[in-house]
Motif scaffolding. Structure first.
Motif, short mmCIF file in Angstrom:
data_model
loop_
_atom_site.label_atom_id
_atom_site.label_comp_id
_atom_site.label_asym_id
_atom_site.label_seq_id
_atom_site.Cartn_x
_atom_site.Cartn_y
_atom_site.Cartn_z
N LYS A 50 0.82 -1.21 0.00
CA LYS A 50 0.00 0.00 0.00
C LYS A 50 0.86 1.25 0.00
O LYS A 50 0.58 2.21 -0.73
N LEU A 51 1.91 1.26 0.82
CA LEU A 51 2.78 2.44 0.86
C LEU A 51 3.55 2.58 -0.44
O LEU A 51 3.71 3.69 -0.95
N ALA A 52 4.03 1.47 -0.98
CA ALA A 52 4.75 1.53 -2.26
C ALA A 52 3.84 2.07 -3.35
O ALA A 52 4.27 2.86 -4.20
N GLN A 53 2.59 1.65 -3.34
CA GLN A 53 1.62 2.16 -4.31
C GLN A 53 1.41 3.66 -4.13
O GLN A 53 1.36 4.42 -5.10
N ALA A 54 1.29 4.10 -2.87
CA ALA A 54 1.07 5.52 -2.59
C ALA A 54 2.27 6.36 -3.04
O ALA A 54 2.11 7.47 -3.57
N GLU A 55 3.48 5.84 -2.83
CA GLU A 55 4.68 6.59 -3.24
C GLU A 55 4.75 6.71 -4.76
O GLU A 55 5.11 7.78 -5.28
N SER A 56 4.42 5.63 -5.47
CA SER A 56 4.44 5.69 -6.93
C SER A 56 3.36 6.64 -7.45
O SER A 56 3.59 7.39 -8.41
N GLN A 57 2.20 6.61 -6.82
CA GLN A 57 1.13 7.51 -7.23
C GLN A 57 1.53 8.96 -6.98
O GLN A 57 1.22 9.85 -7.79
N TYR A 58 2.25 9.20 -5.89
CA TYR A 58 2.73 10.55 -5.60
C TYR A 58 3.69 11.03 -6.68
O TYR A 58 3.59 12.17 -7.15
N GLN A 59 4.60 10.16 -7.09
CA GLN A 59 5.54 10.54 -8.14
C GLN A 59 4.81 10.80 -9.46
O GLN A 59 5.16 11.72 -10.21
N ALA A 60 3.77 10.01 -9.73
CA ALA A 60 2.99 10.23 -10.95
C ALA A 60 2.26 11.57 -10.88
O ALA A 60 2.21 12.33 -11.87
N ASP A 61 1.68 11.88 -9.72
CA ASP A 61 0.96 13.15 -9.56
C ASP A 61 1.91 14.35 -9.69
O ASP A 61 1.51 15.41 -10.19
N MET A 62 3.14 14.17 -9.23
CA MET A 62 4.11 15.27 -9.31
C MET A 62 4.43 15.63 -10.75
O MET A 62 4.83 16.77 -11.04
N GLN A 63 4.29 14.69 -11.67
CA GLN A 63 4.59 14.98 -13.07
C GLN A 63 3.60 15.97 -13.67
O GLN A 63 3.88 16.60 -14.68
N GLY A 64 2.44 16.10 -13.03
CA GLY A 64 1.45 17.05 -13.55
C GLY A 64 1.96 18.47 -13.53
O GLY A 64 1.59 19.29 -14.39
N LEU A 65 2.80 18.81 -12.55
CA LEU A 65 3.36 20.16 -12.47
C LEU A 65 4.27 20.43 -13.66
O LEU A 65 4.22 21.50 -14.27
N ASP A 66 5.11 19.46 -14.01
CA ASP A 66 6.00 19.62 -15.17
C ASP A 66 5.20 19.69 -16.46
O ASP A 66 5.55 20.44 -17.38
N THR A 67 4.13 18.91 -16.53
CA THR A 67 3.28 18.94 -17.72
C THR A 67 2.65 20.31 -17.92
O THR A 67 2.61 20.85 -19.03
N ALA A 68 2.15 20.88 -16.81
CA ALA A 68 1.53 22.21 -16.90
C ALA A 68 2.56 23.28 -17.21
O ALA A 68 2.29 24.22 -17.97
N ARG A 69 3.76 23.15 -16.66
CA ARG A 69 4.81 24.13 -16.92
C ARG A 69 5.23 24.08 -18.38
O ARG A 69 5.62 25.11 -18.96
N ALA A 70 5.17 22.90 -18.99
CA ALA A 70 5.62 22.75 -20.38
C ALA A 70 4.82 23.62 -21.34
O ALA A 70 5.34 24.08 -22.36
#
Length: 453
Positions: A50-70
């Protein structure tokens, strides 16, 4: 109160233990020694899905900032083409090669800037979600750890009672043969012994189930965990006490509770979405620079084809006039979503207040309950001893002895469970305040004692 950089602190802690935990805690030597709550937490930290899943999901969500900045940065692309033209007029037969390089830079697109701001709130929500997963792991590990300890204590008491009841039954049979006891006394002793055997079987199954749950969290086999010695809290342990007013706890919870933070970030996201959709009313301004190199080959002499290269720079302005009402509809939908998010925030704040009030009441009542159960253990021990002595001299019945033994076991089990619940209530209170970290379970380590085999 912990600082707001819990996610980074958690990452640093994870890095520091993952190697040691993965390599060391899987060895028989470590598992053979006594394990404390922190040791088990480190195992779960390296293994829990569960924690590993949450950490991966966090990293995926963080990519949204780079996508918007692009969308705010220059967009550069290269194009190449090769065409063969075969015309009925030979003068127009030609092979055309073209290469171009285009740079597009958004000068003003309202929705892009609004989307970039929105992505920042999405990051805040993702951070709160990850922290919540980290806190949930601490609670799950502590619950599973204490479930095993309680199951072990329940089994110990069940076996002790079964042995005592067996002795009582054998004594009753011998006394009945001598005519000192009636058949009813023998049946009472046998009834109690039979129930004790069933309680032992249930206790054994309860321990197996608890070990399997802890095994799933830690990645260690139930057999290894059973062979290990989990440190435990003794009945006379002095747990730390904190005097905090409910009003102070409520004030902290409505701001620091992670579900409240998540709901607040979602409300900010919903409000920003309104601004994103309003971008459909605004003009867009873009800068474009383009370089094109065109070359011709295989054409007839005298044709007008000639190689060329062109450079163009310009600004493009676009103003939406009418979109069939879609922009108005999207803005209205975003506003309703904002209202829904406001209600979700209010619900989260009310739940946070309720949780801290509940946990505070549980802690306060729990202190009184532990004190009362300690006295109950003493009085039931004394009563059992008195009943056994009275039975020997004929002043107490066998039923009174059996009842006293059952009450003694119940009081001892309830005391251990109440002590465990006090620790869990304190951790749950910290979780309601958004403050639960590894430090909160580490402070209980000095209170844990090695269980005697």
């Amino acid at each position: 109160m912990k600082n707001s950089k819990q996610v980074n602190a958690f990452k640093a802690f994870t890095i520091s233990i993952l190697v040691g935990t993965t390599l060391a805690l899987n060895t028989p030597q470590v598992l053979a020694s006594s394990l404390g709550l922190t040791d088990v937490y480190q195992m779960a930290l390296a293994h829990d899905a569960k924690l590993a899943q949450a950490e991966s999901q966090y990293q995926a969500d963080m990519q949204g900032l780079d996508t918007a900045r692009a969308t705010l940065l220059p967009q550069i692309k290269a194009d190449g083409s090769y065409f063969v033209t075969d015309s009925s007029n030979d003068n127009f037969d030609v092979n055309t090669q073209s290469l171009s390089l285009t740079l597009d830079q958004s000068l003003y697109r309202h929705e892009n800037w609004a989307q970039y701001k929105k992505s920042k709130y999405l990051v805040e929500s993702a951070e709160a979600t990850l922290q919540k997963s980290q806190q949930d792991l601490i609670i799950r590990v502590t619950e599973a750890y204490f479930d095993v300890l309680l199951a072990q204590e329940t089994l110990r008491l069940a076996k002790s009672k079964e042995a005592a009841d067996l002795t009582q039954l054998e004594t009753a049979k011998a006394s009945a043969e001598l005519g000192l006891l009636s058949r009813v006394d023998v049946l009472q002793a046998k009834s109690s012994y039979d129930l004790s055997k069933s309680e032992t079987i249930n206790a054994e199954n309860g321990l197996d189930v608890a070990l399997e749950a802890l095994s799933k969290l830690t990645g260690q086999s139930a057999a290894k965990l059973e062979n290990s010695s989990l440190k435990k809290l003794l009945p006379d342990v002095l747990l730390p006490r904190e005097n905090l007013s409910i009003s102070t706890l409520e004030e902290r919870a409505v701001v620091e509770n992670l579900l409240v933070k998540q709901a607040q970030a979602q409300l900010s996201t919903a409000n920003q979405e309104i601004d994103v959709q309003r971008g459909g009313y605004w003009p867009t301004v873009d800068l474009q620079a383009k370089y094109t190199d065109t070359a011709y080959s295989d054409y007839q002499a005298g044709s007008t084809f000639s190689d060329s290269d062109n450079t163009s720079v310009g600004v493009r302005v676009s103003m939406p006039l009418y979109s069939g009402g879609s922009t108005s509809s999207k803005v209205a939908a975003a506003k309703y979503q904002s209202i829904a998010s406001q209600q979700a925030l209010r619900e989260a704040q009310e739940n946070a207040r309720l949780n801290v009030r509940t946990q505070k009441l549980n802690l306060d009542r729990g202190q009184k309950l532990v004190a009362a159960l300690r006295e109950a253990v003493k009085s039931n021990d004394a009563f059992l001893e008195s009943a056994e002595e009275g039975y020997k001299v004929g002043l107490k019945s066998l039923l009174e002895v059996l009842t006293a033994r059952t009450n003694q076991n119940t009081a001892q089990k309830n005391l251990i469970e109440a002590i465990h619940n006090q620790v869990l209530n304190k951790l749950r209170l910290e979780a309601s305040l958004g403050d639960l970290t590894i430090e909160d379970i580490q402070k209980y380590e000095p209170l844990l004692q090695t269980a005697s085999k």
